[in-house]
Design an enzyme around this catalytic site. Sequence first.
Site, short mmCIF file in Angstrom:
data_model
loop_
_atom_site.label_atom_id
_atom_site.label_comp_id
_atom_site.label_asym_id
_atom_site.label_seq_id
_atom_site.Cartn_x
_atom_site.Cartn_y
_atom_site.Cartn_z
N ASN A 13 7.22 -50.29 17.03
CA ASN A 13 8.18 -51.00 17.99
C ASN A 13 8.00 -50.19 19.30
O ASN A 13 8.74 -48.95 19.50
CB ASN A 13 9.34 -51.20 17.53
CG ASN A 13 10.22 -51.64 18.62
OD1 ASN A 13 9.72 -52.21 19.51
ND2 ASN A 13 11.46 -51.70 18.37
N LYS A 15 9.09 -50.73 22.07
CA LYS A 15 10.33 -51.20 23.03
C LYS A 15 9.86 -51.42 24.42
O LYS A 15 8.62 -51.70 24.82
CB LYS A 15 11.42 -50.03 22.53
CG LYS A 15 11.61 -49.68 21.47
CD LYS A 15 12.89 -48.84 21.07
CE LYS A 15 13.28 -48.83 19.40
NZ LYS A 15 14.47 -47.99 19.21
N HIS A 99 16.71 -56.87 16.55
CA HIS A 99 16.97 -55.47 16.62
C HIS A 99 18.12 -55.09 16.90
O HIS A 99 18.85 -55.73 17.88
CB HIS A 99 15.74 -54.97 17.47
CG HIS A 99 15.79 -53.58 17.46
ND1 HIS A 99 16.35 -52.83 18.15
CD2 HIS A 99 14.70 -52.78 16.71
CE1 HIS A 99 16.34 -51.44 17.73
NE2 HIS A 99 15.04 -51.60 17.03
N GLU A 101 19.09 -53.03 19.03
CA GLU A 101 19.30 -52.89 20.64
C GLU A 101 19.55 -54.41 21.27
O GLU A 101 20.33 -54.69 22.02
CB GLU A 101 18.12 -52.33 21.08
CG GLU A 101 17.97 -50.85 20.79
CD GLU A 101 16.74 -50.27 20.54
OE1 GLU A 101 15.54 -50.64 21.48
OE2 GLU A 101 16.75 -48.85 20.18
N GLU A 171 17.43 -50.86 9.45
CA GLU A 171 17.40 -49.63 10.62
C GLU A 171 19.03 -49.34 10.83
O GLU A 171 19.71 -50.02 11.51
CB GLU A 171 16.89 -50.27 12.10
CG GLU A 171 15.54 -50.71 11.69
CD GLU A 171 14.75 -50.49 13.25
OE1 GLU A 171 13.77 -50.13 13.25
OE2 GLU A 171 15.25 -50.93 14.03
N GLY A 177 16.49 -43.32 17.11
CA GLY A 177 16.24 -42.42 18.32
C GLY A 177 17.17 -41.24 18.41
O GLY A 177 17.29 -40.45 19.47
N SER A 217 14.21 -43.01 13.14
CA SER A 217 13.65 -41.53 13.26
C SER A 217 12.54 -41.34 12.35
O SER A 217 12.56 -40.38 11.55
CB SER A 217 14.65 -40.56 13.25
OG SER A 217 15.75 -40.73 14.40
N GLY A 238 9.89 -46.42 16.13
CA GLY A 238 9.89 -46.48 17.35
C GLY A 238 9.18 -45.43 18.19
O GLY A 238 8.07 -45.39 18.36
N GLY A 239 10.00 -44.32 18.50
CA GLY A 239 9.65 -43.07 19.19
C GLY A 239 8.09 -42.54 18.77
O GLY A 239 7.34 -42.33 19.41
P1 13P Z 1 12.89 -44.57 16.44
O1 13P Z 1 11.75 -44.40 15.41
O2 13P Z 1 12.78 -43.95 17.78
O3 13P Z 1 14.45 -43.99 15.78
O4 13P Z 1 13.44 -46.05 16.49
C1 13P Z 1 13.50 -46.91 15.51
C2 13P Z 1 13.46 -48.18 15.94
O5 13P Z 1 14.33 -48.83 16.69
C3 13P Z 1 12.42 -49.03 15.63
O6 13P Z 1 12.75 -50.47 15.69
#
Ligand code: 13P
Length: 258
Positions: A13, A15, A99, A101, A171, A177, A217, A238-239
């Site tokens: 993802n 983002k 998600h 967010e 999640e 994050g 993470s 994510g990251g």
């Molecule tokens: P991180 O891997 O950066 O923690 O993000 C997870 C996420 O929100 C994937 O959708």
Amino acid sequence: MSKNNRRYIIAGNWKMHMTRADAQSLVTELVETLGRETAVRTLVCPPFTALSDVGKILENSNIALGAQNMHAEPSGAFTGEVSAAMLRDLFVTHVIIGHSERRSLFGETDRQVNNKVQAALKSSLKPIMCVGESLQEREADQTLAVIERQMSVGLAKVAKSKAEQLIIAYEPIWAIGTGRAATPAMAQEVHAAIRALLAKQFGDEKAAQIRILYGGSVKPTNAKELFEQEDIDGALVGGASLQAASFIKIAQAAYAMM
Ligand code: 13P
């Protein structure tokens, strides 16, 4: 294998990152290493603006293309929104829905999530429906109650015949994050609860086919121990999906399980 032959899914993802040029160079690297692999389903979810260019590079590869959101209506006066048909038009096959967010920053409700899940399935897009509790909810021992509400409203009226198209992503918000992933045991406990809810709604056989991803993470250093858990069928990253090297290492941790 013990996981009912569920093929792992490793999804990135991205983002709100990556201009078209950045996206093209990242996905070119991914295709070189992962593009021919079939043992694991790999998937990237770029921002809308990069879907078309990334899709061209993914053509003839085994990496799938996903979007990060969609609107539930097929078309209409919804300024700034994108429909399932528009995603299909770009050869998108998967879409992240609900998600945290989107829920916390853009006010998305369980009901809206449900409308989107249904619209995605109707258009033959595979929804990756995200669920997860906040730190406050976990500390108040409400994790399972929150998951149950998000699952039951989010999946309301989904036909049993479409159930195997669903992908769920657990999640925990406090792990996103933050560098602080859930422990494998903590994640497994919630994944097992999610599978039990799926079994209640769709029956054991369908529930055993649905992939449940962990997100929050995920890194090359913790991927293996997460993937070893009985009900963890991959990751929503994510990251660590923004760099080819770390995303590839996470995918390789899943290959190593096969
Ligand atoms: P991180 O891997 O950066 O923690 O993000 C997870 C996420 O929100 C994937 O959708």
